[in-house]
Design an enzyme around this catalytic site. Structure first.
Site, PDB file in Angstrom:
ATOM      1  CG  HIS A  88      48.840  52.775  54.253  1.00  0.00           C
ATOM      2  ND1 HIS A  88      48.825  53.188  52.939  1.00  0.00           N
ATOM      3  CD2 HIS A  88      48.143  51.611  54.283  1.00  0.00           C
ATOM      4  CE1 HIS A  88      48.132  52.327  52.215  1.00  0.00           C
ATOM      5  NE2 HIS A  88      47.709  51.365  53.002  1.00  0.00           N
TER       6      HIS A  88
ATOM      7  CB  SER B 298      73.157  64.727  71.732  1.00  0.00           C
ATOM      8  OG  SER B 298      72.940  66.117  71.866  1.00  0.00           O
TER       9      SER B 298
END
Length: 478
Positions: free
Chosen positions: A155, A285
């Site tokens: 999960h 970036s």
């Protein structure tokens, strides 16, 4: 410069992503050379079965098998609005002696469908080899880190520890299953061969004067000349479009596995535990120079998501082929089938590149695991307390309450995890002898042994089966 003079749209699957091998495999030269190989195979087979076709005609066809006059074919197609007949006429211009027997008894799908099956077969073989290479690289990585404990997740929440190598085996096994499916599709692939206009073989029966046996021999001969051991049992005008749907199902399956693996890598990169390789001068970036983005994994997710989305087109095409066929399959197949192979090829190239150059940070893995280990130890402590006479349900509740308090302390207050100290001071666990130090290897079960077994039983046979044929690492494109 006017809009009409500017460069037209370029398919990024060709320009940026796929390997040159896969891109050229689906190129026009190979397709139309395959068409000519089919016309040669048909003429040879018809001659061998007694039709009046000369050696000179066959040799003339062979002489121009690869010498394509695509400009002539394009002009014929502009006039005729029929691609197959345009190429028949262009081929006939080069082979005037053989012109009368080119395409003898055949329908357009004799060349288009049989050629597609030849191209699909080659593309599947390349995908299989790339899968084998990727599985090999993942197997090597798994073996190297078979016993490196790491935090497991269910999960996406901390769960019982596993090892880095065992997690990698989960990735590899999905691809092993995909390879089996690709190999199965290859085994099931057949030729359409010489089935005639609506699959009845009526034209060939006419050519051979009603001799059914010669028609059957023709079908067998053509299939064998194309490298197929058999042909599809019955067809309409085309080979069953169910086959295309099955092929895309298999390619979608590969894509689903790669998307899952790439997503896991992206999540692990966020945790600073494992990262994909990065080149010395690579920029993450334009605005943030420090960024190290998992661009290869992100690209895999983008490309494989595209393939998964293509899966529905062949399914709908197969479902809507009225009677013996309709032509609404043609444009769709020209787009979907090659592009699915191109995108899967690009994704496998990227994944093999990543798997061959993973960067692992054991100290960060150890740190992240250590923060959660006290929770993991509670299961062992509970079992010891039960063995000493405690009530399992009551003990479970005590641990649950303590864990909630610890979570508040760790998450809200930023304090260390004191779970074990709390249990030591809880009278319900007084009979338990607490270990002085928690060893992560006590929690990984048979993970290292499972890695060894998986590699021996599943990865090594693939390495043997493919040998050097899986060594297909290529430079990653832009």
């Amino acid at each position: 410069m006017s809009d009409f003079e500017s460069t037209p749209y370029q398919n990024p699957l060709i320009e940026r992503y796929s390997s040159r091998e896969m891109a050229h495999w689906w190129g026009p030269e190979r397709r139309f050379q395959t068409w000519r190989s089919l016309w040669i195979a048909l003429a040879e087979s018809e001659k061998e079965l007694g039709l009046p076709i000369s050696d000179t005609q066959i040799e003339q066809l062979k002489a121009f098998r690869e010498n394509l006059n695509l400009d002539v074919a394009a002009e014929y197609e502009r006039i005729r609005r029929h691609d197959v007949m345009a190429h028949v006429e262009a081929y006939g211009d080069q082979c005037p002696d053989a012109k009368p027997i080119i395409h003898l008894g055949a329908t357009s799908c004799f060349v288009t469908d049989n050629a597609d099956l030849v191209l699909i077969r080659g593309a599947l073989e390349l995908v299989a080899r790339r899968l084998a290479g990727t599985i090999d690289a993942l197997g090597t990585f798994a073996a190297q880190h078979r016993a490196l404990p790491c935090l497991g997740f269910t999960h996406l929440q901390p769960a019982q520890p596993t090892t880095v190598g065992k997690r990698c085996c989960l990735w590899a096994y999905d691809l092993v299953l995909d390879l089996h499916e690709i190999e199965h599709r290859l085994e099931q692939l057949r030729a359409r061969s010489a089935k005639g206009t609506t699959g009845t073989q009526a034209s060939f029966l006419q050519l051979f004067g009603g001799d059914h046996e010669k028609v059957l021999q023709l079908e067998k001969k053509v299939s064998e000349k194309l490298g197929f051991s058999d042909s599809y049992a019955v067809t309409g005008q085309t080979y069953p479009r169910k086959v295309d749907s099955q092929i895309l199902d298999a390619l979608s399956g590969v894509s689903q596995s790669l998307h899952k693996i790439a997503t896991d890598i992206r999540l692990l990169a966020n945790r600073k535990e494992i990262e994909e390789p990065i080149e010395k001068h690579q920029i993450g970036s334009s605005a943030m120079p420090y960024k190290r983005n998992p661009m290869r994994s992100e690209r895999i997710c983008a490309l494989t998501r595209y393939v998964i989305s293509l899966q529905s087109s062949p399914a709908m095409t197969a479902a809507t082929q009225w009677m013996e066929r309709t032509l609404d399959d043609s444009a769709n197949r020209r787009l979907v089938i090659p592009q699915a192979f191109l995108a899967v090829d690009a994704s496998l190239v990227l994944m093999q590149n990543i798997a061959s150059g993973f960067e692992v940070y054991p100290k960060t893995i150890e740190y992240n695991l250590a923060k959660e280990l006290p929770y993991m130890e509670t299961e062992n402590i509970m079992m010891k307390a039960v063995a000493a006479g405690g009530d399992r349900q009551e003990l479970h509740e005590r641990i649950r309450v303590h864990s909630r308090e610890v979570a508040q302390r760790v998450n809200a207050e930023g304090k260390p995890n004191d779970m074990i100290e709390r249990l030591k001071n809880d009278a319900a666990f007084s009979a338990v002898e607490f270990d002085t130090e928690i060893d992560p290897m006590d929690f990984v079960g048979r993970s290292p042994q499972q890695v060894d077994q998986f590699i021996a039983e599943h990865v090594d046979p693939i390495r043997v089966r493919y040998g050097g044929k899986s060594d297909l690492s290529v430079e990653v494109n832009v």
